[in-house]
Design a protein around this motif. Structure first.
Motif: not given
Length: 102
Positions: A1-6, A8, A40, A56-57, A59
Motif C-alpha cells: 500500500m502506498g504512503r498516501r493510502l496509509e 488516508n 501533499r 519524507t512527504q 501533508w
C-alpha cells in the motif's frame, strides 16, 4: 500500500467515515461535515555524501467542523510527526490545519 493510502486510512480511522475524508477535493464537490481534507504540501529530503537517502512527504491535513472544540483535533494532533499550523473560520466552519510528516 502506498504512503498516501496509509495516511488516508489513518484519517478514515480518526473520523470513522471514509466518505468525509477528502484528498485534494475539486472545488465543485459538496462536502459533508465534520470532514478531513488533505493534500501533499512539501517534502523533507535528507542527504549523505551529496546523495538523498531519505525523503519524507509533508501533508497538509485540515479538520473542518462546526465546533471549535472538535473531538477530531486531538486525534489528528496525536499522529506521529504532526505539527499544528493554524486555525481559521470560514462561514460557520472552523478549519484547523496540521502539517503531518508521513
Amino acid at each position: 500500500m502506498g504512503r498516501r493510502l496509509e495516511l488516508n486510512q489513518k484519517l478514515v480511522d480518526i473520523l470513522g467515515d471514509s466518505k468525509r475524508v477528502y484528498f485534494q477535493p475539486p472545488e465543485n464537490i459538496k462536502m459533508e461535515y465534520p470532514a478531513i481534507v488533505y493534500s501533499r504540501d512539501a517534502a523533507q529530503t535528507d542527504f549523505a555524501d551529496d546523495n538523498p537517502y531519505r525523503n519524507t512527504q509533508r501533508w497538509q491535513v485540515t479538520v473542518i467542523d462546526q465546533s471549535p472544540d472538535s473531538p477530531f483535533l486531538e486525534k489528528v494532533a496525536a499522529l506521529p510527526m504532526t505539527l499544528y499550523a493554524r486555525n481559521f473560520k470560514k462561514g460557520q466552519l472552523n478549519h484547523d490545519v496540521y502539517n503531518v510528516y508521513f
